[in-house]
Design a protein around this motif. Structure first.
Motif, mmCIF file in Angstrom:
data_model
loop_
_atom_site.group_PDB
_atom_site.id
_atom_site.type_symbol
_atom_site.label_atom_id
_atom_site.label_comp_id
_atom_site.label_asym_id
_atom_site.label_seq_id
_atom_site.Cartn_x
_atom_site.Cartn_y
_atom_site.Cartn_z
ATOM 1 N N GLU A 16 0.827 -1.217 0.000
ATOM 2 C CA GLU A 16 0.000 0.000 0.000
ATOM 3 C C GLU A 16 0.854 1.257 0.000
ATOM 4 O O GLU A 16 0.344 2.357 0.266
ATOM 5 C CB GLU A 16 -0.906 0.005 1.242
ATOM 6 C CG GLU A 16 -1.799 -1.201 1.369
ATOM 7 C CD GLU A 16 -2.731 -1.069 2.579
ATOM 8 O OE1 GLU A 16 -3.060 0.062 2.983
ATOM 9 O OE2 GLU A 16 -3.117 -2.120 3.127
ATOM 10 N N LEU A 17 2.154 1.100 -0.302
ATOM 11 C CA LEU A 17 3.105 2.200 -0.101
ATOM 12 C C LEU A 17 2.632 3.529 -0.697
ATOM 13 O O LEU A 17 2.536 4.543 -0.012
ATOM 14 C CB LEU A 17 4.472 1.811 -0.683
ATOM 15 C CG LEU A 17 5.630 2.773 -0.391
ATOM 16 C CD1 LEU A 17 5.905 2.869 1.094
ATOM 17 C CD2 LEU A 17 6.901 2.320 -1.113
ATOM 18 N N PHE A 18 2.316 3.519 -2.010
ATOM 19 C CA PHE A 18 1.984 4.780 -2.677
ATOM 20 C C PHE A 18 0.691 5.373 -2.122
ATOM 21 O O PHE A 18 0.597 6.579 -1.900
ATOM 22 C CB PHE A 18 1.850 4.571 -4.187
ATOM 23 C CG PHE A 18 3.076 3.955 -4.800
ATOM 24 C CD1 PHE A 18 4.340 4.283 -4.335
ATOM 25 C CD2 PHE A 18 2.978 3.051 -5.837
ATOM 26 C CE1 PHE A 18 5.472 3.713 -4.885
ATOM 27 C CE2 PHE A 18 4.100 2.477 -6.400
ATOM 28 C CZ PHE A 18 5.349 2.806 -5.923
ATOM 29 N N ALA A 19 -0.310 4.518 -1.889
ATOM 30 C CA ALA A 19 -1.595 5.012 -1.378
ATOM 31 C C ALA A 19 -1.423 5.604 0.020
ATOM 32 O O ALA A 19 -1.967 6.668 0.326
ATOM 33 C CB ALA A 19 -2.624 3.884 -1.363
ATOM 34 N N PHE A 77 -2.026 3.825 -13.089
ATOM 35 C CA PHE A 77 -1.590 2.418 -13.036
ATOM 36 C C PHE A 77 -0.420 2.199 -12.094
ATOM 37 O O PHE A 77 -0.535 1.388 -11.178
ATOM 38 C CB PHE A 77 -1.279 1.885 -14.428
ATOM 39 C CG PHE A 77 -2.444 1.207 -15.071
ATOM 40 C CD1 PHE A 77 -3.058 0.131 -14.454
ATOM 41 C CD2 PHE A 77 -2.952 1.648 -16.279
ATOM 42 C CE1 PHE A 77 -4.155 -0.497 -15.035
ATOM 43 C CE2 PHE A 77 -4.045 1.036 -16.857
ATOM 44 C CZ PHE A 77 -4.648 -0.039 -16.244
ATOM 45 N N PRO A 78 0.725 2.893 -12.308
ATOM 46 C CA PRO A 78 1.797 2.689 -11.325
ATOM 47 C C PRO A 78 1.379 3.037 -9.904
ATOM 48 O O PRO A 78 1.769 2.349 -8.960
ATOM 49 C CB PRO A 78 2.928 3.604 -11.814
ATOM 50 C CG PRO A 78 2.396 4.360 -12.981
ATOM 51 C CD PRO A 78 1.145 3.728 -13.443
ATOM 52 N N GLU A 107 8.735 0.231 -13.437
ATOM 53 C CA GLU A 107 7.277 0.297 -13.264
ATOM 54 C C GLU A 107 6.896 1.131 -12.051
ATOM 55 O O GLU A 107 5.886 1.829 -12.062
ATOM 56 C CB GLU A 107 6.698 -1.117 -13.098
ATOM 57 C CG GLU A 107 6.816 -1.999 -14.317
ATOM 58 C CD GLU A 107 5.871 -1.611 -15.441
ATOM 59 O OE1 GLU A 107 6.237 -0.707 -16.218
ATOM 60 O OE2 GLU A 107 4.800 -2.200 -15.538
ATOM 61 N N CYS A 108 7.687 1.011 -10.986
ATOM 62 C CA CYS A 108 7.314 1.654 -9.722
ATOM 63 C C CYS A 108 7.855 3.071 -9.580
ATOM 64 O O CYS A 108 7.327 3.862 -8.792
ATOM 65 C CB CYS A 108 7.800 0.810 -8.537
ATOM 66 S SG CYS A 108 7.055 -0.840 -8.487
ATOM 67 N N ALA A 109 8.905 3.414 -10.338
ATOM 68 C CA ALA A 109 9.570 4.703 -10.139
ATOM 69 C C ALA A 109 8.644 5.908 -10.315
ATOM 70 O O ALA A 109 8.694 6.836 -9.501
ATOM 71 C CB ALA A 109 10.791 4.823 -11.062
#
Lengths: 218, 218
Positions: free
Chosen positions: A103-106, B100-101, B163-165
């Motif tokens: 859930e890092l980004f959220a 998406f990312p 993808e995550c950057a």
């Protein structure tokens, strides 16, 4: 009483890992921890505060990896070995807090205070690893990516991959080709080892469990 | 009528990027696209189907990056240059689908069909890049990470970071030290270039915009 705080955090950690933070209420955490909602609110004003406290625990483990290599800064080979050793322990530490990579980004997007804490952690970690890697380059243990690539960019890329890999591999059910859980986090660093650097790490491997006997690489 | 489908997807893409998929209803997408809810449901049975259709668009762009390097498989230097060229265009393509990312793990976790499609895309991309990189190694353009590190692990790590950057850098408001948006995705590859490989890519840079005139590196 501080034991209650630990019990609340432990219940929250298990529930968050199982259901995701969005699907766990503060009341459910209190119930699982065997405390009243009032007691939970004595320790934590809201769920975000619980998440931040768990982040501090995870963060201490993550930053510890980067800083471990700096603790013994006298010898570049020792620093590199300590860092790799700590990085190999990292997947186990992160598995305890599996909901964070998922859930890092959220979580960071939703809580600016958490994002600020994460960013401080990230900057300190990247700075420490860059210092360790530069010392390794200067000592001929690592290939210098400059001028083809910026060393800090390489470290940032490895950091992002390391943070995101557990959730990524989990969701696509992929095992690292190397078969080692810590294979990915170390793949970038290992790919840049010189022959001398590889020898230094291999000798470190032979010394596993004997760190304090002072076995050192060439 | 197929135009309506495109309008629905375009409205959904803009809304998802702005608010996140969880906070956008199918009715809101229909309203923004200027179609009736009934018309939207004619094209897409639910929001998950819209997300899958947008994923197919994004996926085509991502996999295209990996496969671009294979299209001209005659010369390892050409393949490497085509891949780097495509990878440099990738951040712009991903920016169109910024949600998406940001929501990658949650979306894949929530929709097994989407996860299966993503995994096929990932496997094909990693296989293609590994093939390109191995040919580059065999031609002396890239440093061989073996036996220190598994080449496929290095490629998987670079894929995850790539993808995550975007979402990672966005949430911590960090710019790559190189100042180039595509700096991170290319940092791993560039760090492994040999002198001959770096020269081959530099010559490619000089040939930018003249790809079809057949300027080739040594």
């Amino acid at each position: 009483m501080a034991l209650r705080r630990e019990e609340i955090l432990e219940s929250a950690r298990v529930l968050f890992n199982r259901w995701g933070t969005a699907h766990v209420s503060a009341n459910r955490i209190a119930s699982d921890a065997g405390v009243s909602p009032g007691n939970l609110y004595y320790w934590f004003p809201n769920k975000a505060a619980i998440i931040r406290a768990l982040f501090a625990e995870w963060s201490a483990a993550s930053t510890g990896v980067a800083l471990a290599g700096l603790a013994d800064s006298g010898d570049p080979g020792d620093a590199l070995r300590e860092f790799v050793h700590a990085a190999e322990r990292q997947p186990a530490a992160t598995a305890r807090y599996a909901f964070f990579p998922r859930e890092l980004f959220a979580l960071l997007h939703a809580d600016p205070e958490l994002a600020a804490a994460y960013r401080r952690n990230f900057e300190a970690g990247v700075d420490a690893i860059t210092t360790i890697a530069q010392a390794g380059i200067d000592a001929g243990l690592l290939i210098d990516p400059a001028p083809r690539a910026n060393l800090r960019d390489v470290v940032v890329t490895a950091w992002i991959a390391s943070e995101c890999a557990p959730a990524f591999l989990e969701v696509i059910a992929e095992e690292p080709a190397s078969g080692r859980g810590s294979g990915l986090a170390g793949a970038i660093l290992r790919s840049l080892l010189t022959d001398e650097g590889a020898k230094a790490l291999d000798e470190r491997k032979g010394a596993r469990g004997h760190e304090h006997r002072g076995i050192r690489a060439g």
